[in-house]
Design a protein around this motif. Structure first.
Motif, PDB file in Angstrom:
ATOM      1  N   ASP A   1      49.270  -0.197  26.879  1.00 13.47           N
ATOM      2  CA  ASP A   1      48.371  -1.012  27.705  1.00 13.47           C
ATOM      3  C   ASP A   1      47.060  -0.254  27.905  1.00 13.47           C
ATOM      4  O   ASP A   1      47.062   0.953  28.147  1.00 13.47           O
ATOM      5  CB  ASP A   1      48.972  -1.295  29.088  1.00 13.47           C
ATOM      6  N   LYS A   2      45.957  -0.974  27.821  1.00 11.19           N
ATOM      7  CA  LYS A   2      44.649  -0.388  28.080  1.00 11.19           C
ATOM      8  C   LYS A   2      44.184  -0.884  29.445  1.00 11.19           C
ATOM      9  O   LYS A   2      44.241  -2.076  29.731  1.00 11.19           O
ATOM     10  CB  LYS A   2      43.663  -0.774  26.982  1.00 11.19           C
ATOM     11  N   MET A   3      43.742   0.075  30.270  1.00 10.65           N
ATOM     12  CA  MET A   3      43.397  -0.237  31.654  1.00 10.65           C
ATOM     13  C   MET A   3      42.018   0.314  32.006  1.00 10.65           C
ATOM     14  O   MET A   3      41.516   1.205  31.341  1.00 10.65           O
ATOM     15  CB  MET A   3      44.437   0.374  32.598  1.00 10.65           C
TER      16      MET A   3
ATOM     17  N   ASN B   1      49.087  -8.986  28.121  1.00 13.95           N
ATOM     18  CA  ASN B   1      49.291  -8.256  29.377  1.00 13.95           C
ATOM     19  C   ASN B   1      48.063  -8.252  30.270  1.00 13.95           C
ATOM     20  O   ASN B   1      48.072  -7.612  31.321  1.00 13.95           O
ATOM     21  CB  ASN B   1      49.671  -6.806  29.069  1.00 13.95           C
ATOM     22  N   ILE B   2      47.001  -8.948  29.889  1.00 14.54           N
ATOM     23  CA  ILE B   2      45.771  -8.948  30.689  1.00 14.54           C
ATOM     24  C   ILE B   2      46.073  -9.424  32.099  1.00 14.54           C
ATOM     25  O   ILE B   2      46.774 -10.411  32.298  1.00 14.54           O
ATOM     26  CB  ILE B   2      44.680  -9.848  30.044  1.00 14.54           C
ATOM     27  N   GLY B   3      45.517  -8.701  33.067  1.00 14.64           N
ATOM     28  CA  GLY B   3      45.661  -9.132  34.451  1.00 14.64           C
ATOM     29  C   GLY B   3      45.689  -7.980  35.421  1.00 14.64           C
ATOM     30  O   GLY B   3      45.536  -6.818  35.063  1.00 14.64           O
TER      31      GLY B   3
ATOM     32  N   ILE C   1      46.116  -8.710  24.937  1.00 14.79           N
ATOM     33  CA  ILE C   1      45.836  -9.993  25.575  1.00 14.79           C
ATOM     34  C   ILE C   1      47.032 -10.506  26.374  1.00 14.79           C
ATOM     35  O   ILE C   1      46.862 -11.014  27.480  1.00 14.79           O
ATOM     36  CB  ILE C   1      45.383 -11.038  24.522  1.00 14.79           C
TER      37      ILE C   1
ATOM     38  N   MET D   1      43.846  -2.991  36.686  1.00 14.67           N
ATOM     39  CA  MET D   1      43.488  -4.013  35.712  1.00 14.67           C
ATOM     40  C   MET D   1      43.853  -3.614  34.295  1.00 14.67           C
ATOM     41  O   MET D   1      43.382  -2.599  33.791  1.00 14.67           O
ATOM     42  CB  MET D   1      41.976  -4.242  35.808  1.00 14.67           C
ATOM     43  N   VAL D   2      44.715  -4.416  33.671  1.00  9.51           N
ATOM     44  CA  VAL D   2      45.024  -4.253  32.247  1.00  9.51           C
ATOM     45  C   VAL D   2      44.082  -5.180  31.490  1.00  9.51           C
ATOM     46  O   VAL D   2      43.991  -6.367  31.809  1.00  9.51           O
ATOM     47  CB  VAL D   2      46.491  -4.618  31.933  1.00  9.51           C
ATOM     48  N   PHE D   3      43.367  -4.635  30.492  1.00 15.25           N
ATOM     49  CA  PHE D   3      42.466  -5.489  29.719  1.00 15.25           C
ATOM     50  C   PHE D   3      42.899  -5.668  28.265  1.00 15.25           C
ATOM     51  O   PHE D   3      42.320  -6.451  27.536  1.00 15.25           O
ATOM     52  CB  PHE D   3      41.010  -4.996  29.793  1.00 15.25           C
ATOM     53  N   TRP D   4      43.970  -4.974  27.853  1.00 13.21           N
ATOM     54  CA  TRP D   4      44.468  -5.128  26.484  1.00 13.21           C
ATOM     55  C   TRP D   4      45.885  -4.623  26.419  1.00 13.21           C
ATOM     56  O   TRP D   4      46.174  -3.634  27.085  1.00 13.21           O
ATOM     57  CB  TRP D   4      43.574  -4.345  25.504  1.00 13.21           C
TER      58      TRP D   4
END
Length: 186
Positions: free
Chosen positions: A51-53, A181-183, A179, A174-177
């Motif tokens: 996950d990218k945050m 897992n975004i949120g 898609i 915030m997870v941004f990647w």
């Protein structure tokens, strides 16, 4: 104005615009926000490996960590860890029968429900007190006690000890990647 002067002026304007853009990006990344990639399974099911945050670096320069914040900090082995703040300075922390007690009061941890439901043998979090682990009844001033959500597979304050608030880079929600897992995570 000659054609050559116009070209030089245009090149100079583009150069200035690019320098300003790079400068702003550097300031934002250095002082305000920075991306981080989750490495490992210690925060599952809340966060997944890869996950990218976005890490908010300014939050703790004007405020303090709170119970259950997800923070990024410099770990002892020159690596950055992502964990959840369980204990603040002065807190007494204990686990009994898979229940968290902060200063004697039981707290629910809904982010652990998924893993607790899967446990067939024992508990997700073993019984312990700070005094048993570290010989201190409370979290020392200027430090926090952190745990990974995947309690059986997390290298956290149970092993590495208390984390200095000075070592915390920032908090992340915030997870941004990717898609799927975004949120915002809780």
């Amino acid at each position: 104005m000659s054609e050559e002067k116009k070209k030089k002026n245009e090149v100079w304007e583009w150069t200035k615009a690019l320098l300003i853009a790079f400068g702003l990006a550097l300031v934002i990344r250095t002082f305000l926000f920075t991306p981080i990639v989750v490495d490992g399974v210690s925060m599952m099911p809340t966060l997944e490996h890869g996950d990218k945050m976005i890490v908010n670096k300014i939050g703790y320069t004007i405020g303090e960590p709170k119970h259950f914040d997800i923070v990024v900090f410099h770990a002892p082995e020159q690596k950055d860890y992502i964990k959840r703040v369980i204990g603040l300075p002065g807190d007494e922390i204990a686990y009994r029968d898979d229940v968290l007690y902060i200063n004697g009061e039981a707290f629910e941890e809904p982010y652990l429900d998924e893993y607790k439901a899967e446990i067939l043998d024992g508990t997700l979090t073993e019984d312990f007190t700070l005094e048993e682990k570290w010989g201190s009844k409370t979290v020392p001033e200027g430090h926090v006690f952190v745990l990974g959500d995947n309690r059986r597979k997390s290298k956290d304050s149970r092993m590495i000890g208390f984390v200095s608030i000075d070592e915390i880079i920032g908090s992340t929600k915030m997870v941004f990647w990717p898609i799927k897992n975004i949120g915002i995570v809780k």
